[in-house]
Design a protein around this motif. Structure first.
Motif, short mmCIF file in Angstrom:
data_model
loop_
_atom_site.label_atom_id
_atom_site.label_comp_id
_atom_site.label_asym_id
_atom_site.label_seq_id
_atom_site.Cartn_x
_atom_site.Cartn_y
_atom_site.Cartn_z
N GLY A 59 0.77 -1.23 0.00
CA GLY A 59 0.00 0.00 0.00
C GLY A 59 0.80 1.28 0.00
N ARG A 60 2.08 1.19 -0.35
CA ARG A 60 2.92 2.39 -0.33
C ARG A 60 3.88 2.39 -1.51
NH1 ARG A 60 6.53 4.53 4.86
NH2 ARG A 60 7.52 6.29 3.79
N ASP A 61 4.13 3.56 -2.06
CA ASP A 61 5.12 3.74 -3.11
C ASP A 61 6.43 4.16 -2.46
OD1 ASP A 61 3.24 3.22 -5.16
OD2 ASP A 61 2.58 5.32 -5.14
N ARG A 62 7.45 3.33 -2.60
CA ARG A 62 8.72 3.56 -1.91
C ARG A 62 9.79 3.96 -2.92
NH1 ARG A 62 7.78 1.12 3.16
NH2 ARG A 62 5.91 -0.18 3.10
N ALA A 63 10.48 5.06 -2.63
CA ALA A 63 11.53 5.56 -3.51
C ALA A 63 12.88 5.51 -2.79
CB ALA A 63 11.21 6.98 -3.96
N GLN A 64 13.93 5.83 -3.54
CA GLN A 64 15.32 5.84 -3.07
C GLN A 64 15.82 4.41 -2.82
OE1 GLN A 64 17.11 8.47 -3.32
NE2 GLN A 64 15.45 9.91 -3.70
N SER A 65 16.65 3.95 -3.72
CA SER A 65 17.02 2.53 -3.74
C SER A 65 17.69 2.06 -2.46
CB SER A 65 17.91 2.24 -4.95
OG SER A 65 19.16 2.91 -4.83
N MET A 66 18.57 2.86 -1.86
CA MET A 66 19.26 2.38 -0.66
C MET A 66 18.30 2.29 0.51
SD MET A 66 22.12 1.62 -1.81
CE MET A 66 22.77 1.04 -0.25
N ALA A 67 17.36 3.22 0.60
CA ALA A 67 16.34 3.13 1.64
C ALA A 67 15.46 1.90 1.43
CB ALA A 67 15.48 4.40 1.65
N ILE A 68 15.18 1.60 0.17
CA ILE A 68 14.37 0.40 -0.13
C ILE A 68 15.14 -0.86 0.25
CG2 ILE A 68 13.23 -0.93 -1.93
CD1 ILE A 68 12.75 1.71 -3.42
N LEU A 69 16.44 -0.89 -0.04
CA LEU A 69 17.24 -2.06 0.33
C LEU A 69 17.22 -2.28 1.84
CD1 LEU A 69 20.44 -1.77 -1.92
CD2 LEU A 69 18.59 -3.45 -2.12
N GLU A 70 17.36 -1.21 2.60
CA GLU A 70 17.33 -1.34 4.05
C GLU A 70 15.94 -1.78 4.53
OE1 GLU A 70 19.72 -1.10 6.23
OE2 GLU A 70 21.37 -0.09 5.20
N TRP A 71 14.89 -1.25 3.89
CA TRP A 71 13.54 -1.66 4.26
C TRP A 71 13.32 -3.14 3.96
CZ3 TRP A 71 9.39 -3.55 1.35
CH2 TRP A 71 8.17 -3.65 2.05
N LEU A 72 13.77 -3.59 2.80
CA LEU A 72 13.64 -5.01 2.45
C LEU A 72 14.34 -5.89 3.48
CD1 LEU A 72 14.26 -4.91 -1.42
CD2 LEU A 72 12.11 -5.51 -0.28
N GLU A 73 15.48 -5.43 3.95
CA GLU A 73 16.23 -6.19 4.95
C GLU A 73 15.46 -6.28 6.26
OE1 GLU A 73 20.05 -8.18 5.84
OE2 GLU A 73 18.58 -7.99 4.24
N ASP A 74 14.81 -5.17 6.63
CA ASP A 74 14.01 -5.17 7.86
C ASP A 74 12.73 -5.97 7.71
OD1 ASP A 74 15.86 -3.53 9.09
OD2 ASP A 74 14.78 -1.68 8.63
#
Length: 213
Positions: A59-74
């Motif tokens: 339900g969210r559009d996520r930008a900035q690849s490094m932030a997305i990588l960290e989110w995926l890890e979490d």
């Protein structure tokens, strides 16, 4: 998951690798940077940064690849991209940050186009600019890898560092950067490109890859 990206975008490429390494299913939605589709009002309403990648998930559009990588890890800790202990995590982040911050900023498409249009430089000048910045960062990365006595990968398996490194090596070849002085980088690349996660993420294997490629 829907991954909005461009086949040759290094930041889109790094997210494809990460998603593949984690075994996550996603659909690719092409955004043609050469046609400035990332600047269209409908896209910018969802991603004010006006770039790629963008990951639509939960339900969210996520930008900035490094932030997305960290989110995926979490969010999806299985098949981790980062090691457990703090010192080794620092090593991964040190090398990853060098590429993601020192290289992506001066070498992204917006900057290269600006050099051409505002400073009236030809493609040869742009290529020289690209190779200059590659050398300033890939040289120290190579030195650090030599100090760490790495094997096929930075650690025992590919992780966040490799997801960021491999797309930049792809770009280095596009701009005729001499990789012969980077044996550790080339060894890691060779090992990565034997793996399905990296093969599937390669720019040549995307739905928006031009057929003549």
């Amino acid at each position: 998951m829907k991954l909005y990206g461009y086949y040759r975008s290094s930041t889109s490429y790094r997210l494809r690798i990460a998603l593949n390494l984690k075994g996550l299913d996603y659909d690719i939605v092409p955004v043609n940077l050469l046609r400035s589709e990332q600047k269209e009002d409908q896209y910018r309403a969802r991603n004010p940064f006006g770039g790629v990648p963008m990951l639509e998930v939960e339900g969210r559009d996520r930008a900035q690849s490094m932030a997305i990588l960290e989110w995926l890890e979490d969010r999806f800790p299985a098949a981790p991209l980062l090691p457990e202990d703090a010192e080794t995590r620092f090593t991964v982040r040190e090398l990853t940050s060098a590429i993601a911050t020192e290289l992506h900023a001066p070498l992204n498409l917006k900057v290269l186009q600006y050099i051409k249009t505002q400073f009236e430089q030809d493609q040869n000048a742009v290529d020289a600019w690209y190779r200059h910045w590659l050398g300033l960062t890939l040289g120290p990365v190579e030195q650090r890898l030599a100090q760490l006595e790495t094997g096929d990968f930075l650690l025992d398996r590919p992780g966040m560092f490799e997801t960021v490194l491999i797309p930049q090596v792809y770009n280095a070849r596009r701009f005729a950067y001499d990789l012969s002085q980077s044996p550790h980088i080339m060894r890691i690349e060779a090992a990565c490109m034997q793996l399905p996660a990296f093969i599937a993420a390669h720019p040549d294997n995307q739905p928006d890859t031009p057929k003549e490629n």
